[in-house]
Design a protein around this motif. Structure first.
Motif, PDB file in Angstrom:
ATOM      1  N   MET A   1       0.823  -1.209   0.000  1.00  0.00           N
ATOM      2  CA  MET A   1       0.000   0.000   0.000  1.00  0.00           C
ATOM      3  C   MET A   1       0.856   1.259   0.000  1.00  0.00           C
ATOM      4  O   MET A   1       0.586   2.197  -0.738  1.00  0.00           O
ATOM      5  N   ALA A   2       1.904   1.253   0.822  1.00  0.00           N
ATOM      6  CA  ALA A   2       2.802   2.408   0.868  1.00  0.00           C
ATOM      7  C   ALA A   2       3.497   2.601  -0.478  1.00  0.00           C
ATOM      8  O   ALA A   2       3.582   3.715  -0.991  1.00  0.00           O
ATOM      9  N   ALA A   3       3.976   1.504  -1.056  1.00  0.00           N
ATOM     10  CA  ALA A   3       4.663   1.589  -2.349  1.00  0.00           C
ATOM     11  C   ALA A   3       3.713   2.057  -3.442  1.00  0.00           C
ATOM     12  O   ALA A   3       4.067   2.914  -4.257  1.00  0.00           O
ATOM     13  N   GLY A   4       2.511   1.520  -3.448  1.00  0.00           N
ATOM     14  CA  GLY A   4       1.539   1.885  -4.471  1.00  0.00           C
ATOM     15  C   GLY A   4       1.121   3.336  -4.421  1.00  0.00           C
ATOM     16  O   GLY A   4       0.731   3.920  -5.434  1.00  0.00           O
ATOM     17  N   ASN A   5       1.219   3.940  -3.231  1.00  0.00           N
ATOM     18  CA  ASN A   5       0.841   5.341  -3.074  1.00  0.00           C
ATOM     19  C   ASN A   5       2.047   6.278  -3.061  1.00  0.00           C
ATOM     20  O   ASN A   5       1.892   7.473  -2.864  1.00  0.00           O
ATOM     21  N   GLY A   6       3.235   5.713  -3.273  1.00  0.00           N
ATOM     22  CA  GLY A   6       4.440   6.535  -3.385  1.00  0.00           C
ATOM     23  C   GLY A   6       4.986   7.065  -2.074  1.00  0.00           C
ATOM     24  O   GLY A   6       5.695   8.074  -2.070  1.00  0.00           O
TER      25      GLY A   6
ATOM     26  N   ALA B   1       7.575   6.662   0.158  1.00  0.00           N
ATOM     27  CA  ALA B   1       8.889   6.042   0.349  1.00  0.00           C
ATOM     28  C   ALA B   1       9.288   5.998   1.821  1.00  0.00           C
ATOM     29  O   ALA B   1       9.910   5.030   2.264  1.00  0.00           O
ATOM     30  N   ASP B   2       8.925   7.034   2.590  1.00  0.00           N
ATOM     31  CA  ASP B   2       9.288   7.044   4.006  1.00  0.00           C
ATOM     32  C   ASP B   2       8.620   5.891   4.750  1.00  0.00           C
ATOM     33  O   ASP B   2       9.243   5.230   5.586  1.00  0.00           O
ATOM     34  N   CYS B   3       7.379   5.593   4.407  1.00  0.00           N
ATOM     35  CA  CYS B   3       6.685   4.465   5.023  1.00  0.00           C
ATOM     36  C   CYS B   3       7.305   3.145   4.568  1.00  0.00           C
ATOM     37  O   CYS B   3       7.464   2.220   5.367  1.00  0.00           O
ATOM     38  N   CYS B   4       7.656   3.066   3.291  1.00  0.00           N
ATOM     39  CA  CYS B   4       8.322   1.855   2.782  1.00  0.00           C
ATOM     40  C   CYS B   4       9.619   1.607   3.527  1.00  0.00           C
ATOM     41  O   CYS B   4       9.898   0.478   3.937  1.00  0.00           O
ATOM     42  N   ASP B   5      10.403   2.659   3.728  1.00  0.00           N
ATOM     43  CA  ASP B   5      11.678   2.537   4.439  1.00  0.00           C
ATOM     44  C   ASP B   5      11.467   2.024   5.865  1.00  0.00           C
ATOM     45  O   ASP B   5      12.197   1.147   6.332  1.00  0.00           O
ATOM     46  N   LEU B   6      10.465   2.569   6.549  1.00  0.00           N
ATOM     47  CA  LEU B   6      10.167   2.129   7.919  1.00  0.00           C
ATOM     48  C   LEU B   6       9.783   0.652   7.953  1.00  0.00           C
ATOM     49  O   LEU B   6      10.248  -0.105   8.797  1.00  0.00           O
TER      50      LEU B   6
END
Length: 87
Positions: A50-55, A57-62
């Motif tokens: 979901m984080a990746a699909g919405n762009g 990146a900070d959430c993806c990193d976490l």
């Protein structure tokens, strides 16, 4: 909860949730954290997807730093990297 925070790009809320999941209570905490981060909705999408699909990146990193499964697939067989490309 991780899915909602990730989908909305709420990095502070996601970080707080990860901290809560990491609190030790004598149980197998790594399994609790992984289960919380890798929980999937009806469509098979995880918080990372979901984080990746919405762009977000900070959430993806976490999520990746906390041990989210980068090899998880959704109901269509797509990985988080596919979601990022489509998002």
């Amino acid at each position: 909860l991780a899915q909602i925070a990730a989908a909305l790009g709420k990095a502070k809320a996601l970080a707080a949730l990860i901290d809560i999941l990491n609190q030790s209570d004598g149980s197998t905490e790594k399994h609790r954290v992984k289960a919380g981060l890798d929980a999937a909705g009806e469509d098979g999408r995880t918080a990372l997807m979901m984080a990746a699909g919405n762009g977000f990146a900070d959430c993806c990193d976490l999520l990746v730093a906390a041990g989210a499964n980068i090899a998880a697939r959704d109901a269509k067989g797509l990985y988080a990297s596919h979601c990022e490309q489509a998002g």
